[in-house]
Design a protein around this motif. Structure first.
Motif, PDB file in Angstrom:
ATOM      1  N   THR A 415     -61.796 -53.755 -11.593  1.00 35.13           N
ATOM      2  CA  THR A 415     -60.657 -53.982 -11.827  1.00 35.13           C
ATOM      3  C   THR A 415     -60.100 -52.041 -11.502  1.00 35.13           C
ATOM      4  O   THR A 415     -59.865 -50.613 -12.063  1.00 35.13           O
ATOM      5  CB  THR A 415     -59.875 -52.845 -12.982  1.00 35.13           C
ATOM      6  OG1 THR A 415     -60.397 -52.737 -13.891  1.00 35.13           O
ATOM      7  CG2 THR A 415     -59.062 -54.006 -14.050  1.00 35.13           C
ATOM      8  N   THR A 416     -62.125 -51.752 -10.491  1.00 39.13           N
ATOM      9  CA  THR A 416     -62.590 -50.161 -10.733  1.00 39.13           C
ATOM     10  C   THR A 416     -61.902 -50.038  -9.319  1.00 39.13           C
ATOM     11  O   THR A 416     -61.975 -48.657  -9.385  1.00 39.13           O
ATOM     12  CB  THR A 416     -64.186 -50.234 -11.175  1.00 39.13           C
ATOM     13  OG1 THR A 416     -64.401 -51.441  -9.889  1.00 39.13           O
ATOM     14  CG2 THR A 416     -64.119 -50.546 -12.259  1.00 39.13           C
ATOM     15  N   ARG A 418     -59.396 -51.033  -5.450  1.00 32.45           N
ATOM     16  CA  ARG A 418     -58.533 -51.047  -4.996  1.00 32.45           C
ATOM     17  C   ARG A 418     -59.253 -52.507  -4.064  1.00 32.45           C
ATOM     18  O   ARG A 418     -60.170 -52.060  -3.122  1.00 32.45           O
ATOM     19  CB  ARG A 418     -57.444 -50.423  -4.256  1.00 32.45           C
ATOM     20  CG  ARG A 418     -56.673 -51.357  -4.036  1.00 32.45           C
ATOM     21  CD  ARG A 418     -55.735 -50.307  -3.289  1.00 32.45           C
ATOM     22  NE  ARG A 418     -54.231 -51.052  -2.360  1.00 32.45           N
ATOM     23  CZ  ARG A 418     -53.254 -50.508  -2.245  1.00 32.45           C
ATOM     24  NH1 ARG A 418     -52.795 -49.085  -2.127  1.00 32.45           N
ATOM     25  NH2 ARG A 418     -52.326 -51.309  -0.951  1.00 32.45           N
ATOM     26  N   ASP A 494     -50.628 -53.298  -4.361  1.00 34.92           N
ATOM     27  CA  ASP A 494     -51.966 -53.508  -5.135  1.00 34.92           C
ATOM     28  C   ASP A 494     -51.798 -54.607  -5.976  1.00 34.92           C
ATOM     29  O   ASP A 494     -51.457 -54.796  -7.395  1.00 34.92           O
ATOM     30  CB  ASP A 494     -51.841 -52.426  -5.858  1.00 34.92           C
ATOM     31  CG  ASP A 494     -53.394 -52.021  -7.027  1.00 34.92           C
ATOM     32  OD1 ASP A 494     -54.221 -52.885  -6.558  1.00 34.92           O
ATOM     33  OD2 ASP A 494     -53.938 -51.012  -6.705  1.00 34.92           O
ATOM     34  N   ARG A 496     -54.453 -55.440  -8.006  1.00 33.04           N
ATOM     35  CA  ARG A 496     -55.321 -54.955  -9.428  1.00 33.04           C
ATOM     36  C   ARG A 496     -53.463 -54.765 -10.785  1.00 33.04           C
ATOM     37  O   ARG A 496     -53.649 -54.869 -11.654  1.00 33.04           O
ATOM     38  CB  ARG A 496     -55.064 -53.715  -9.892  1.00 33.04           C
ATOM     39  CG  ARG A 496     -57.007 -54.135  -8.968  1.00 33.04           C
ATOM     40  CD  ARG A 496     -57.680 -52.642  -9.885  1.00 33.04           C
ATOM     41  NE  ARG A 496     -56.813 -51.899  -7.939  1.00 33.04           N
ATOM     42  CZ  ARG A 496     -56.952 -50.041  -8.074  1.00 33.04           C
ATOM     43  NH1 ARG A 496     -58.025 -49.881  -8.760  1.00 33.04           N
ATOM     44  NH2 ARG A 496     -56.427 -49.330  -7.912  1.00 33.04           N
ATOM     45  N   LYS A 499     -52.984 -58.065 -12.272  1.00 38.37           N
ATOM     46  CA  LYS A 499     -53.962 -58.577 -13.475  1.00 38.37           C
ATOM     47  C   LYS A 499     -53.332 -57.970 -14.846  1.00 38.37           C
ATOM     48  O   LYS A 499     -53.537 -58.279 -15.909  1.00 38.37           O
ATOM     49  CB  LYS A 499     -55.240 -57.999 -12.855  1.00 38.37           C
ATOM     50  CG  LYS A 499     -56.485 -58.633 -13.753  1.00 38.37           C
ATOM     51  CD  LYS A 499     -57.814 -57.605 -13.154  1.00 38.37           C
ATOM     52  CE  LYS A 499     -58.856 -57.403 -14.349  1.00 38.37           C
ATOM     53  NZ  LYS A 499     -59.740 -58.810 -14.485  1.00 38.37           N
ATOM     54  N   HIS A 500     -52.652 -56.879 -14.807  1.00 35.35           N
ATOM     55  CA  HIS A 500     -52.594 -56.249 -16.204  1.00 35.35           C
ATOM     56  C   HIS A 500     -51.069 -56.562 -16.667  1.00 35.35           C
ATOM     57  O   HIS A 500     -50.855 -56.319 -17.670  1.00 35.35           O
ATOM     58  CB  HIS A 500     -52.193 -55.022 -15.851  1.00 35.35           C
ATOM     59  CG  HIS A 500     -53.547 -53.925 -15.403  1.00 35.35           C
ATOM     60  ND1 HIS A 500     -53.767 -53.095 -14.429  1.00 35.35           N
ATOM     61  CD2 HIS A 500     -55.303 -54.479 -15.353  1.00 35.35           C
ATOM     62  CE1 HIS A 500     -54.897 -52.707 -14.507  1.00 35.35           C
ATOM     63  NE2 HIS A 500     -56.011 -53.885 -14.966  1.00 35.35           N
TER      64      HIS A 500
END
Length: 501
Positions: A415-416, A418, A494, A496, A499-500
């Motif tokens: 997650t750091t 993109r 994105d 991510r 993922k969240h």
């Protein structure tokens, strides 16, 4: 005194088509709808805007359609298509020079094509979003958004559904500077509890079909315990125009959608009769069609007024009628549709009917008691059978498996930073999950194309996911860039964010 309130809702949507074939299904579909529906709709709305009219109608534009109408490749290719349209019209003028009616038809086609090219090269040169933004900003229209690539939401994993909705609303906000408060749920698909998803995403209102409200469409209804309201299509009014079996566009005088003069690629016939063979259809006569159009405007206005009076008598208060259609009906499917639309929107206020948007209807107090909605859609049977029936059982299973693989992929992301490869993989999954593919298979409308499109995007997702799993970052990046060149509608996507969820 006002007879009541009328809301016209039009839903603009096509699946992602650039780089995926041309004819008979593919980019030609996009350019026909662009030329015959989207350009005339904008012209109509800008006329109303210049007259100072506000809250004219509620316009839904799906993120995946907006992406196509802003896409530089699509704009260039549409310009070429308009040039070919002019050439076809010129050729028709030569072939039809012995028939005054057909010769004038060819000349009219040429004039329309030239005007469309001029509009594309000036007003539309930067795409649709700048034009649409001005119509939203000056309150000519209310804009409805939707999930990213028009998936049938009830069949999505809740995490994928939340992601698609929020990403779609964010896409519209990026293009227009405004995040929509209302949506046209794809296919009006609903499952109990989805109102909570809407509330969490900031959606305040959405569309369902009339039977979802058991025909009680005379007011907006809060759903369950939420503050989110559902508006239902009034089918008694809506079906005057377009129903599964009848409607104005089928009149003998109107231009026939299905009959082509293939030597010039133009439609030169009128409907003539439902049982008349294409080669026996009469030439299209604009004057005859205009006469009929006037009677259909009058009939629709009378239908709305009668319906509003009946509802007021039944409920003891001013009522609401919502008529909702696909934007592509007006012009693309029904040649005379844009003129009919303008006639109705001008005649209804003269008949004492308040014409406004869904938001305007709420402000006018058209809100009823809370309701619990059933699982529903606006498809055949008003249930989910079109997208979840026996004909598409294999596609439903494939989509469910794809979503599991999608969630597995994003679950392993760092997650750091993109990841553009993962972003493209998610985009391919979204395109594979478009509701159009199952619809086209169930309705046997270019079913092979639909199955191929769903399979292509699924295969691309799997290819990228496999390379990421194997750690072949260089090959994955190369492949993702190639896919993105063809299928890159959502630059902000994105992975991510999924993922969240």
């Amino acid at each position: 005194m006002s007879e009541g309130t009328f809301c016209l809702v039009v839903h603009s949507h096509l699946p992602w088509l650039p780089h995926h074939g041309t004819w008979p299904v593919g980019e030609e579909w996009l350019y026909q709808a662009w030329a015959h529906s989207y350009l005339p709709m904008v012209e109509l709305l800008e006329r109303f805007a210049n007259e100072g009219r506000r809250d004219v109608l509620t316009l839904g534009v799906t993120p995946v359609l907006a992406a196509q109408l802003d896409d530089p490749y699509s704009i260039r290719a549409f310009h070429d298509w308009l040039g070919h349209w002019q050439l076809r019209a010129q050729h028709a003028s030569t072939l039809w020079r012995g028939d005054p009616l057909l010769r004038e038809l060819a000349a009219a086609e040429h004039r329309t094509a030239v005007r469309a090219a001029e509009e594309l090269g000036s007003r539309w040169r930067h795409g649709f979003s700048p034009i649409l933004r001005s119509l939203v900003d000056n309150s000519t229209i209310e804009l409805l958004g939707g999930p990213l690539a028009h998936p049938f939401q009830p069949l999505l994993d809740p995490r994928v559904r939340e992601f698609a909705l929020n990403a779609g609303l964010a896409d519209t906000a990026l293009r227009l500077g405004t995040r929509p408060e209302g949506i046209w749920a794809p296919e009006c698909g609903y499952a109990p509890g989805m109102e909570n998803d809407y509330a969490a995403a900031g959606v305040r209102r959405f569309m369902v079909d009339g039977p979802s409200l058991r025909g009680e469409t005379w007011a907006a209804r809060p759903v369950g315990d939420s503050d989110v309201v559902a508006f239902g299509r009034d089918l008694e009014v809506t079906y005057r125009v377009w129903s599964p079996k009848a409607g104005y566009p089928g009149h003998a005088a109107y231009r026939d959608f299905h009959t082509w003069q293939h030597e010039v690629g133009l439609k030169a016939a009128r409907v003539t009769g439902k049982t008349v063979e294409p080669q026996d259809k009469a030439p299209y006569d604009p004057a005859l069609a205009a006469d009929v159009l006037g009677t259909h405007v009058k009939d629709f206005v009378e239908t709305v007024v009668t319906r509003l009076r009946s509802l007021k008598q039944r409920h003891g208060r001013e009522a609401l009628v919502v008529a909702a259609y696909d934007t592509e009906l007006f012009g693309h499917w029904w040649h005379e549709g844009p003129a009919w639309l303008e006639g109705v929107l001008r005649a209804l206020p003269e008949a004492g009917v308040r014409v406004t948007t869904l938001k305007g209807a709420l402000e006018a107090g058209h809100v009823g008691e809370p309701v619990d909605l059933p699982s529903s859609s606006w498809g055949s049977g008003k249930d989910w059978r079109v997208w979840d029936g026996e004909q598409v059982k294999d596609m439903v299973a494939a989509n469910a498996a794809l979503q599991r693989r999608l969630l597995d992929l994003v679950g392993g992301l760092a997650t750091t930073a993109r990841d553009t490869v993962a972003d493209q993989a998610v985009a391919e999954a979204m395109l594979a999950l478009e509701s159009d593919w199952a619809f086209m298979v169930t309705k046997d409308s270019a079913a092979d194309y639909a199955r191929r499109r769903a399979a292509v995007h699924t295969e691309r997702f799997d290819a990228l996911a496999d390379l990421l799993r194997r750690g072949d970052r260089a090959r994955a990046a190369e492949l993702a860039a190639a896919y993105c060149a063809d299928d890159g509608p959502f630059g902000h996507l994105d992975a991510r964010a999924l993922k969240h969820n």
